[in-house]
Design a protein around this motif. Sequence first.
Motif, mmCIF file in Angstrom:
data_model
loop_
_atom_site.group_PDB
_atom_site.id
_atom_site.type_symbol
_atom_site.label_atom_id
_atom_site.label_comp_id
_atom_site.label_asym_id
_atom_site.label_seq_id
_atom_site.Cartn_x
_atom_site.Cartn_y
_atom_site.Cartn_z
ATOM 1 N N THR A 126 50.222 27.605 40.575
ATOM 2 C CA THR A 126 48.933 28.242 40.280
ATOM 3 C C THR A 126 49.228 29.371 39.297
ATOM 4 O O THR A 126 50.096 30.204 39.555
ATOM 5 C CB THR A 126 48.284 28.812 41.553
ATOM 6 N N VAL A 170 55.290 18.549 37.142
ATOM 7 C CA VAL A 170 54.301 18.270 38.196
ATOM 8 C C VAL A 170 53.167 17.462 37.580
ATOM 9 O O VAL A 170 52.930 17.541 36.369
ATOM 10 C CB VAL A 170 53.707 19.565 38.829
ATOM 11 N N ARG A 201 47.461 24.386 38.555
ATOM 12 C CA ARG A 201 46.124 24.960 38.611
ATOM 13 C C ARG A 201 46.089 26.187 37.720
ATOM 14 O O ARG A 201 46.798 27.163 37.965
ATOM 15 C CB ARG A 201 45.803 25.344 40.048
ATOM 16 N N ARG A 238 53.559 22.844 43.670
ATOM 17 C CA ARG A 238 52.278 23.155 43.025
ATOM 18 C C ARG A 238 52.372 24.518 42.341
ATOM 19 O O ARG A 238 52.875 25.471 42.921
ATOM 20 C CB ARG A 238 51.183 23.193 44.086
ATOM 21 N N ASN A 244 47.234 17.600 38.427
ATOM 22 C CA ASN A 244 46.452 18.247 39.492
ATOM 23 C C ASN A 244 47.278 19.254 40.291
ATOM 24 O O ASN A 244 46.777 19.919 41.178
ATOM 25 C CB ASN A 244 45.818 17.206 40.414
ATOM 26 N N ARG A 245 48.569 19.363 39.981
ATOM 27 C CA ARG A 245 49.409 20.348 40.666
ATOM 28 C C ARG A 245 49.737 21.535 39.761
ATOM 29 O O ARG A 245 50.608 22.336 40.056
ATOM 30 C CB ARG A 245 50.701 19.693 41.165
ATOM 31 N N GLN A 260 41.031 23.561 39.049
ATOM 32 C CA GLN A 260 40.812 22.810 40.277
ATOM 33 C C GLN A 260 39.325 22.627 40.556
ATOM 34 O O GLN A 260 38.937 21.790 41.356
ATOM 35 C CB GLN A 260 41.450 23.585 41.439
#
Lengths: 275, 165, 991
Positions: free
Chosen positions: C217, C238, C244, C215, C241-242, C545
Amino acid sequence: MKPVAFEYCRPETAAEAATLLAEFGFEASVLAGGMTLGPMLNMRLVRPTAVIDISRLDELGEIEVAADHVLTGATLRQADALSSAEIAREVPLLARALPHVGHFQTRNRGTLGGSVAHGDPAAEIPLALVTLDGTVQLRDARRARRVPAREFFLGALETARRPDELLVGLEWPRAAAGEHVAFAEFAERHGDFAIAAAACRLTRDSAGRIARIDLGLGGVEARPRGLTLEGPGDVEEVVAAALDGVEAMEDRSASAEYRMDLAAVLIRRVVEAAG
Amino acid sequence: MSMVRVKADDRHRVSLTVNGRRRTGHAEPRMQLCDFLRHELGLPGTHVGCEHGVCGACTVLIDGRAQRSCTQFALQAEGTEITTVEGLAEGETLNRLQAAFRDHHALQCGFCTAGILMSATHFLREVPAPSEAEVRDMLSGHICRCTGYDSIVRAILSVAGEGGT
Amino acid sequence: MTVVEDARDEAPPWVGRPVPRKEDAALLTGRARFIDDLAPLPGLAHAAILRSPYPHAEIRAIDAARALALPGVLGVVTGAQIAEMTETVPSVVRTAPPYRPIAVDKARYVGEPVAVVVAEDRYLAEDALDLIEVDYAPLAAVTDVMAALDPAAPVLHEALDGNLAQRRDFTYGDPDAAFARADRTFRLDYTFPRSSATPMETFGLVAHFEEAPARYTVWSNFQGPFVLHPLMARALRVPGNRLRLITPPASGGSFGIKQAVFAYIVLLGAVSRKLGQPVKWIEDRLEHLIGSSAAGARAGTVEAAFTEEGRLLGLRYDNVANMGAWMRAPEPASVYRMHATAGGGYDVRDIAISNRLVLTNTVPIGLNRGYGGPQFYFALERIMEIAARGLGLDPGELRRRNFVAPDAFPYECAGGSKLDAGDYHAVLDEAKRLIDYDALCARREAARAEGRRFGIGFAVGVEPSGSNMAYVSLAQPAEERARSDQKSGAAASVIITIDPSGRATVQLCSTPNGQGHATVAAQIVADALGLEPDDVDVVTDIDTQRSPWSIASGNYSNRFAAIVTGAIQLCGERAADKVRRLAADALEAAPEDIELAGGRVRIAGVPDKGLPLARVASRAHWDASTLPDDVTPGFHETVMLSPDVLGPPSDDDRIASSVTYGFVADIVGVEIDAATGRLSVESYVSVHDVGPRMNPAIVEGQVWGGFAHGLGAAVMEELAYDEAGNFLAGSFADYLCPTATEMPELIVGHVETPSPQNPLGAKGMGDGSSMLTPAAIANAVADALDRDDVAPPFRPMTLWALANGREVRPPAPAVRDDGVPSGPDVLSGAGEVVLPRPPDAVWRMLIDAEALARLVPGCERLEETAPGRYRGEVSIGVAGIRGRYVAEIEHTSREAPTRLVLRGQARGALGHGGGGGEVRLEPVGEGETRLSYRYGARVGGKVASVGQRMLGAVTETLIGQFFRAFAAELADEAGEATSFWRRLFGRSDPS
C-alpha cells in the motif's frame, strides 16, 4: 535536507558570546539572522559543533549616531535599518543599497552584521560599507578592535574576523553637506545577488566637476573593492581607475569579460546618478 | 534569565504563542522551526518548499513580521508570538485577504499560498496602499509555479485601500 | 469574456462562468492535506537517499557499517539488495536497457540513488547518509546529446553499442519530391536546453508492505498516467491488485513531473519490504532538482520547403533527443507526443522525421509541462520565422497562407492526427488586433532608427489534448507492434452518487494538482441536476482498490477538459435521467417533461408542481422495492468512456494521437539592452482557442501559468551540467525561476470554436503557452539581434554576447597541451607570491612530501606513494564551509628549479574535483623567489550543484590562501612572522 546535530547556545550578552567563541572557535557558527547560515546548515555545507545565537542580543541591535559616524549593531535587522530615519538621513547610501538586499521576507530577519561577517563578494551591505570607507568593530573574549572595511574583506567568504572574534558593530561615516550618493546593481532577477554592483559617494566642485569620489565595486572580484579618488576629471577616468588591475570572477552566469563590461556600465550609471 | 545552552541531542521544551494560543513542544537544537510547527505542534498549513530560504512557502509571522521558518530553529522561537495560515480566518469565515485570493483565482495548487498570505498580511500592515510595483517587489520573495503571479498581485491590490495606486 | 445575463428567467448554466473554486477554502486556511501532512500508519520511519556525486562511476563497494551503528537507524538498503527484490521496468524501446530506480554496479548520473537509509526521523537518516562509505571508481561522462553520439564517447550501458538507444525514420507523403520542387528551402540547426517545472511541493510517499498475501500500500502524490501502475506492480513482483496506490486529497503542483514519483514507489516499496517497516520519504528540494526528472534537451535540424509565394510544401525533422541516463517509462513519449501533428497547424502533407534517442549522463527525462511541445515548436516556429524573412513575407502572413482552412475540419494530418475544429486565421487575426501589430512594427522601426535592439516574434500551433494510450508505441516498428497486444484509446471514468440524504458526490480519477477539476466537475453536474456547485461534492483522491481507474487515469496531456469533462457530462445526464424517471413516477408525468432546476424537479410549464430533487433521488435508496421497472436501486451512476477517435496506430505509423486540438497564437515584442544583455518583454499577446471555456477564470490561470513556465524556460531556467557531467543547478539560487518582478504583462485573448469530440465543445488546455512561449521569444530575440544562431535560455550574458559579437560560450578545449584544464565551467585562475627563500630551496620544499605536509595549511597527512606521486588528507574551506578531502597529486613535468606541472584530484563529503596547475619559480631580489601559478579545475558534487555562483571565487580565495600561507610559513620558519594561517587551518574538521 536537515542540519547536523549541534549544541545551541543563546548568550545574554556580547561578552558571553565572545566567551563561547573562545571555547568553540572554528567549530562554532554565529547565528544572527540566519539568512545565509540557515541554508548552509540545512545543506550541511556548514557542520558546526555549536551554534551561538546572537539574534536576541538587544545590545547589538541599536543604531547610534556618533559625532562622525553612525554605529549599527551587528544584529540590527535590515528591515529596521531600511525604515530608520537616522539611516536615511545620515547614511543615505546604505538606505539606497538595502532595497536590493534579498527580499522583504529576508530583510525582516537578516542583519547588517551577518551580511558583513559572511563576506559574500556580491553582497550589497559590504559594498556600501567599503564604498564609504567604514569600519568593522570586532571583539573577542579579552579585547575589542576596529578594522577598516576596506581591509576587512580578504576573499570570497573570507574576512579578517578571527574564529574567536564576534562582529559587534559597523561604523558608517555620516553624510556631509554637498555629498551625493548612488547605488546600482545588475542581477539576473530582482533580489538575487548582483552579477556586478557599483556604489559611490561624491562631491562636485562649483564647476560641477567631481572633486572627490568614494567608489565601490561589488560582485566583480572575490571581495568588494573600494577606492577614493581626489579630483578625477571625468567619468571615464573614474571607470579606468576603478577597473585598473581588476581580475573579474567567472561563473556560469557571467564571464570575466561580461562582468568587466557590466562594471563599467554600472560605474558610469552611479557617477551620473549621483548629482 | 541566564544563558541558554542545549546539548545537541537534548529535546528542549519550547513555549510560545501560536495563533493566539499558548503552546509548548519539544525540539532538539537542530529542529527547523517549520518542522516544529508542522510535526510537533500539528499545524501542517505551513508548507516547506525548498528548505534553503528561497521559495517562501514556509513564511510565517514571528512577532508580527513575515519570515522564513525553514532557516531558523524551533529553539529560537521560545517566547515568540507566531501566526500561521491556520490563524488567519475569522472564525469560520475567510478574512478579506483570503477571500480576495479566492475571488481573483490567485491560487491553483495552493502549496505556496500559505506563505504568500503571511507575507501579504505583514506587508499590507506596513504599506496599506501599495503600488503594483511594491506588491511585486514584496512577492519576489516567493516562488509560485502555477499562477504566473498576476492574479496574486490583483488579489493583494484589491484589499489594499481602493485597489492600490 | 461573455457577459452573463442575469435578467433572464432561467438561471444561466454554471458551465461557462468564472465560478470561485471549491478547492480554495481548504487551501487558504491551511486545512488542505498534502502528502507530507499524512501519517496514515503508526510507527512510520523516515527514509533518506544516498545519491551519486559522480556523473558516471563504478560502484565497487558500499560500507554501511558506521551508518547501521548509529542509534535510531533502522536499516540501510543498497542497490544490489533492491535488485534482488525487484524486476526492472522495461521500455517500449526494446533496444533500451530496462530501468532500475537505483544504481547497482554503476552510477550513471549525478543524483542517481545508490542506497537508502531508514531511521526514526529524517534528521537521523541524513546523519546516517554521511556515514556510508561508497568506493566509487569515477568514469568519463558525457552530457551533451551530440557528443554522446561520437564513437569515442564514454558508453553508459555496456549492453548497447554506444549511446544511441534507437533511431527511427518516418516518411509521410513524399518529402523528397516536395523539397525537389520547392522554390526555396530553409534549414536550421538548433539546440534546446533541459528545464524542469519544479512544482512547489516535491515528491513524497508512504510505503507499506504487508505479508501473506504479499501486498503493497503506497500513499503518494503520484499523478498518473496509471499505465505506470502495472509496470510498478510488475517491478515489485506482485499482481496489480496487490499494489494499492492512494493519492492525498491535495497535491502541490506537478506539471507532469510527479509521474516520475513512480520510480520511488518501486524503490521505497522494496525498502519497506526489506526492512519490514512502513517508510515515509519526502523528497527535498535539492533531491528534486538533481534527481527527479526533466524536460528533455534536444538538438536537431529542421528543414522547410516553400514555393516562392510562401506555400509550405514539406518539412524534414532530424530530432536528436537527450533521454538522460535511462529510457524511463513512459519515455520516449515526449519525442512522439507531437509526431502525428508534425505539421503543427499548417496544411502540409509531405514530412520526414528522424528520431534518435540518446542516453547521456544526465537525469532521466519525463513528463513536464508541454511535454515535447516546447522542443517541437522551437524547431517548427523558428523555421517558419526564418522562412518568412527569407521569402520577404510578414511572418504572420506566411503562417496564414499555410493554415489548415477553417472549412477543412475535421482535418486529418499527414501523421494521422485528426484536428477536430478551429479557425486558425481568426486566432492569429485576434492576436494581431490585441497587440496592435502595425503599431508594434512601427515601434520596432522607431527603436531601430535609434540603434536599439527591438524584435518581434510569432509562434502559433495546435495544442494536442487527451493522449491516445497507443501513441508511444510509434517508437516500435510496425512489425514489433504487431507482436504485442494492440493498444488504443484513453478511458476516463466518473461516478456520481446521490446519497440517501439526497446530496450529490462526484468521484474522479483525474488526480488534479491545482487545476480546479473539482470546481469544473461541480459546475457540470450542477447544470445536469439543476443544483448549485456548492451542493455537489467532488472527490479527487484515488484509491486503486476503490476508484474506477484505468490505465489512462491521471492528470496529463490536458486530458481533463478534453476527455474527463465529457465523461462527467455524460454521467451527469445519466444521473439526471434517473432522477427524471423517478420524478415522472412521483409526479405522474412523462420523464421527458421533467425539468431539473433550482434543486427541484418539476413538470415543464408547470413550475408550481414540483418536488425537491433530494427527496426524489433518495427514494432510490429508501424505497427500493417499489421503483419503476427501468430504475435501479441505489444511486451510483458510473460512466467509463474512451473517445472513438483514438484508434490504434496504423501499419504505416499513423495515429490519431489526441482527442482535441486547441490552437494558440502568440506575438511578442522584446527589446534587448546591448550594454547589459537585459531582455525586456515589451508586449506579449497570447490568443487561445480552447473551445467554449467551462470556467474562464481557470482558463486564464492556466494560460498565465503556462506562459510563466514558457518564459522561464526561454530566459532563465536551465538544469545545467558541465561537460564533465557535474550538475550545476541544485538549488533555487542556482536554478532560477521567474518571480513576480520578472513576469511581464500578458494580454490573453480567446476565440472559441467548439470541438465535436466533447459534448461541451471543450478542448484541452493548459500546455499551450508553455509550448509556444520559448519559440515566440526566440523568434523575437533573433529578430532583435538579426541572427539565427540563438539558443535559449536567453540569460543576460548570452544576449550580451550575441548583441556584441562575442563568444556565447568560450571555446571548449578540455585540457590544454600543458595539462592545465580550461574552457567552459572550468574554475581557473592565476596569481603570484614572493617567497623569502631562493628558488632552489623553494623547489626542494615543493617536491618534498614532509616539507609540504608541514607547510600546506590544513594538511593532516601527505606521503609520496611513488616518485612524483603524492597522496594526502587535507582539511580546507572558507567560512564555516569546511571539509576533509583525500587528494592525489601527480607531477607531470618537473624542470628544477623553475617549473612544475601537476595534476590531481580530490574528494570529500562536500564534493570532488580534478584539475591541473603550473608553478613557475624565478629569482627576485636577494635570495627571494617569485612563485607564479595558474590552475584549472573542475568541481563536482554538492558544492558544485548548490554553489555555482561562488565556486570560482572561493577556489581563487582558497588557492590564494594556500600560497600566501606557504609564504607565511616560510617566513615563520625563518623566524620572521607568526602565522595566523597555521591557527586558521591547523584544526581538524569537526566531522
